[in-house]
Design an enzyme around this catalytic site. Sequence first.
Site, PDB file in Angstrom:
ATOM      1  N   CYS A   6      44.395  26.541  41.294  1.00  0.00           N
ATOM      2  CA  CYS A   6      43.421  26.042  40.317  1.00  0.00           C
ATOM      3  C   CYS A   6      42.487  25.030  40.968  1.00  0.00           C
ATOM      4  O   CYS A   6      42.790  23.855  41.027  1.00  0.00           O
ATOM      5  CB  CYS A   6      44.136  25.383  39.144  1.00  0.00           C
ATOM      6  SG  CYS A   6      45.035  26.538  38.136  1.00  0.00           S
ATOM      7  N   CYS A  24      49.111  19.511  35.350  1.00  0.00           N
ATOM      8  CA  CYS A  24      50.002  20.337  36.174  1.00  0.00           C
ATOM      9  C   CYS A  24      50.554  19.522  37.343  1.00  0.00           C
ATOM     10  O   CYS A  24      49.799  18.983  38.148  1.00  0.00           O
ATOM     11  CB  CYS A  24      49.246  21.550  36.701  1.00  0.00           C
ATOM     12  SG  CYS A  24      50.237  22.515  37.842  1.00  0.00           S
ATOM     13  N   GLU A  76      38.619  56.725  44.703  1.00  0.00           N
ATOM     14  CA  GLU A  76      39.445  55.563  45.034  1.00  0.00           C
ATOM     15  C   GLU A  76      40.232  55.891  46.308  1.00  0.00           C
ATOM     16  O   GLU A  76      40.685  57.001  46.500  1.00  0.00           O
ATOM     17  CB  GLU A  76      40.377  55.267  43.839  1.00  0.00           C
ATOM     18  CG  GLU A  76      41.626  54.475  44.122  1.00  0.00           C
ATOM     19  CD  GLU A  76      41.370  53.048  44.607  1.00  0.00           C
ATOM     20  OE1 GLU A  76      40.511  52.354  44.042  1.00  0.00           O
ATOM     21  OE2 GLU A  76      42.046  52.648  45.583  1.00  0.00           O
ATOM     22  N   ASP A 122      32.694  48.995  41.802  1.00  0.00           N
ATOM     23  CA  ASP A 122      33.500  47.781  41.600  1.00  0.00           C
ATOM     24  C   ASP A 122      34.347  47.564  42.861  1.00  0.00           C
ATOM     25  O   ASP A 122      35.568  47.707  42.840  1.00  0.00           O
ATOM     26  CB  ASP A 122      34.388  48.002  40.354  1.00  0.00           C
ATOM     27  CG  ASP A 122      35.232  46.786  40.018  1.00  0.00           C
ATOM     28  OD1 ASP A 122      35.018  45.713  40.606  1.00  0.00           O
ATOM     29  OD2 ASP A 122      36.131  46.918  39.162  1.00  0.00           O
ATOM     30  N   GLN A 174      44.228  44.879  36.354  1.00  0.00           N
ATOM     31  CA  GLN A 174      43.564  43.583  36.139  1.00  0.00           C
ATOM     32  C   GLN A 174      44.559  42.613  35.512  1.00  0.00           C
ATOM     33  O   GLN A 174      45.309  42.995  34.625  1.00  0.00           O
ATOM     34  CB  GLN A 174      42.365  43.758  35.202  1.00  0.00           C
ATOM     35  CG  GLN A 174      41.253  44.612  35.784  1.00  0.00           C
ATOM     36  CD  GLN A 174      40.375  43.839  36.752  1.00  0.00           C
ATOM     37  OE1 GLN A 174      40.584  42.668  37.033  1.00  0.00           O
ATOM     38  NE2 GLN A 174      39.371  44.520  37.289  1.00  0.00           N
ATOM     39  N   CYS A 196      33.948  40.853  42.075  1.00  0.00           N
ATOM     40  CA  CYS A 196      34.708  39.602  41.998  1.00  0.00           C
ATOM     41  C   CYS A 196      34.247  38.660  43.103  1.00  0.00           C
ATOM     42  O   CYS A 196      34.841  37.625  43.343  1.00  0.00           O
ATOM     43  CB  CYS A 196      36.211  39.874  42.085  1.00  0.00           C
ATOM     44  SG  CYS A 196      36.670  40.769  43.558  1.00  0.00           S
TER      45      CYS A 196
HETATM   46  N1  SAH Z   1      37.605  49.395  39.146  1.00  0.00           N
HETATM   47  C1  SAH Z   1      38.995  49.062  39.178  1.00  0.00           C
HETATM   48  C2  SAH Z   1      39.488  48.541  40.527  1.00  0.00           C
HETATM   49  C3  SAH Z   1      38.637  47.542  41.242  1.00  0.00           C
HETATM   50  S1  SAH Z   1      39.429  46.788  42.631  1.00  0.00           S
HETATM   51  C4  SAH Z   1      39.359  48.125  38.042  1.00  0.00           C
HETATM   52  O1  SAH Z   1      38.500  47.535  37.393  1.00  0.00           O
HETATM   53  O2  SAH Z   1      40.542  47.972  37.772  1.00  0.00           O
HETATM   54  C5  SAH Z   1      38.704  47.624  43.972  1.00  0.00           C
HETATM   55  C6  SAH Z   1      39.325  48.967  44.296  1.00  0.00           C
HETATM   56  O3  SAH Z   1      38.646  49.521  45.428  1.00  0.00           O
HETATM   57  C7  SAH Z   1      40.798  48.910  44.685  1.00  0.00           C
HETATM   58  O4  SAH Z   1      41.511  49.782  43.850  1.00  0.00           O
HETATM   59  C8  SAH Z   1      40.817  49.390  46.154  1.00  0.00           C
HETATM   60  O5  SAH Z   1      41.974  50.148  46.467  1.00  0.00           O
HETATM   61  C9  SAH Z   1      39.584  50.251  46.213  1.00  0.00           C
HETATM   62  N2  SAH Z   1      38.993  50.446  47.544  1.00  0.00           N
HETATM   63  C10 SAH Z   1      38.943  49.564  48.580  1.00  0.00           C
HETATM   64  N3  SAH Z   1      38.260  50.093  49.608  1.00  0.00           N
HETATM   65  C11 SAH Z   1      37.858  51.329  49.239  1.00  0.00           C
HETATM   66  C12 SAH Z   1      37.103  52.355  49.878  1.00  0.00           C
HETATM   67  N4  SAH Z   1      36.624  52.212  51.116  1.00  0.00           N
HETATM   68  N5  SAH Z   1      36.875  53.488  49.189  1.00  0.00           N
HETATM   69  C13 SAH Z   1      37.333  53.657  47.925  1.00  0.00           C
HETATM   70  N6  SAH Z   1      38.058  52.713  47.276  1.00  0.00           N
HETATM   71  C14 SAH Z   1      38.328  51.570  47.919  1.00  0.00           C
END
Ligand code: SAH
Length: 454
Positions: free
Chosen positions: A86, A77, A336, A384, A286, A411
Site C-alpha cells: 500500500c 495497518c 491468449e 489488454d 482479476q 494496468c
Molecule cells: N483480458 C484479461 C487478461 C489480461 S492480463 C482479463 O481482463 O482478465 C494479460 C494477459 O496477456 C495474460 O493472460 C497473459 O497470459 C497474456 N499474454 C502475455 N503475453 C502475451 C502474448 N505475447 N500474446 C498473447 N497473450 C499474452
Amino acid sequence: MKTNKKIEKNVPTQVRLKGIVEGYNEEFAGIVDAKGKKYSLRGVLVGEEVEFTADSNGKTTLQKLNSTNPKRVKVTCPIYSKCGGCRLLHLEYKEQLRLKTEVIEKLFGKYTKVKVNECLGMTKPYNYRNKNQVVFRNDPKEKMICGFYQENSHNVIRFNNCLLQDETSDKIVASIKEILIKMHINAYDEDRKYGLVRHVMVKRSFKTKQTLVVIVTANDNLPGRSNFVKAILAKHKEITTIIQNVNSRQTSAVLGDKNIVLYGPGTILDELCGLKFLISTQSFYQINPFQTEVLYTKALDSLNLSQDDVVLDAYSGVGTIGLIASRKVKKVISVELVKDAVTNGITNAKLNNIKNVHFFCDDATKFINNLAMKKEKIDCVIMDPPRKGSDVAFMNAVLKLMPKKVLYISCNPYTQCEDLKLLYDKYVIKYIQPVDMFPHTASIENIITLERKN
Ligand code: SAH
C-alpha cells in the site's frame, strides 16, 4: 603476516538530509530535493518538509515529518511500512483518485483534447481482494507463523489481517495455522529444504460466496489429511472446496503443477457482468471483482458495439472481456498465450452457452499479423496486455487491419502511452477513463478508446 584487523565489510555510509517533497515518481514515492540532489522517499506527500537518511546504496528512510500535507491520514495497518503493497495508505482516498487522474492527464494531454474522466473509485475501498496468499514459516517461539514476504526479500512479516484482503479469507488462514500446530505439521524451511507447508491461498466469489482453499505443500504427503479437512470445515462452513497443491521445486513461484482435490469439486463459480466464470487453483482472474465490473462495463459501453461487428480480443486471459462483449456482436476472436487460460476460456464459453467466441492459443503479435496478412475484416480490436505493454509489430498490424475502433485497457498507463503513439496518424482518442482497481496501491488501470480518422 597475520593481522588482527577486522575485515571491513561493505557497510553503506549514511547521511541525514532535509528537504521539501516536490512531486511523485511512478510508484508514488515522494521526490525530494536535498543539497542539490533528487531523492525518492516512501510514505511522504507533496509539500511536506521531511528529514530522512540516505545511504550509499541509494536506500532512503523517512526519519521525521516537520510539516504535514492536509490530505495526510493516519495509517492503522501495523505492517504498512514493511510490506510495501500500500503505497498510498497515508493519503485520503479521494485525493488518491485525484492523483491517479492527474497522472493520466499528464501522460495523454499532449495527444488529445479529450477530457480525462475522473478515476472511478470504490465507495468502500477495503477488503476488495478475492484472493489472498500467505506464506508459512516455522518459529521457535510460536511454532508456526504466517504472513507476507517483506518487499525484495524472503523475510516473512507476520500479519493477522490485511486491509485489502477479504476478512473471511484471512480468518480461514488463521484457523489453518492453529489446526496445523495442533496436528504437529510443520512449515517448509527454504534454507534446510525440510518440512511441509509452504503457502495457503484462499479464493472467494463475493457473488456466490463459494470458497476455494489451497494448501501448498513441499511433497504429496499430508499426514492426517482427512482430519485436517474435517477440522477446517467444522470451523468454516463457507468453504466449498479444498485442494492440496504440491510444489517440490526450489522456486519463488507459489504453486506447483500437481493438484490433489481433498474436498468438493476443486473449482468455484463466480459471476461477472451477468456471466458465470469458473475459477480454479491456477487460473488467472482479476482480483477486485467490484471494480472489474466497472472496468468492463465502461470499456465496452465506450465502443458502442453493433450486432454485425467482428471483435478481436487480444491478450484475452480466461476470455472474460470477449465473452461479455459477445452478447452484443456477431463474432469474437480471442487470442491468449497461456494454454491453461485458453482452456478456461473455452470452459467459460460452454458454461454460458456462448457459441460466437473463438479461442486461439498464440502470441498476440504473431496472430494479429496473420489476420492482417489474410486481410481479415475486424471491426474492433480490444487489447489488454500485461504491464510491459504490447509491441511495435502488434501496433503496426493494427494499422494494417484498420479496425473502426481500438480499445486499449492497461494496468500500466506508461507503456500504454508509448504503444498508442504509433496510432495517432490514423486514429483519434475518443474516451479516457482510469478505474481504481487497486485502491491504496500505486497501480493505475486505464481505458482508452480510439476511432479511425476516416
Ligand atoms: N483480458 C484479461 C487478461 C489480461 S492480463 C482479463 O481482463 O482478465 C494479460 C494477459 O496477456 C495474460 O493472460 C497473459 O497470459 C497474456 N499474454 C502475455 N503475453 C502475451 C502474448 N505475447 N500474446 C498473447 N497473450 C499474452
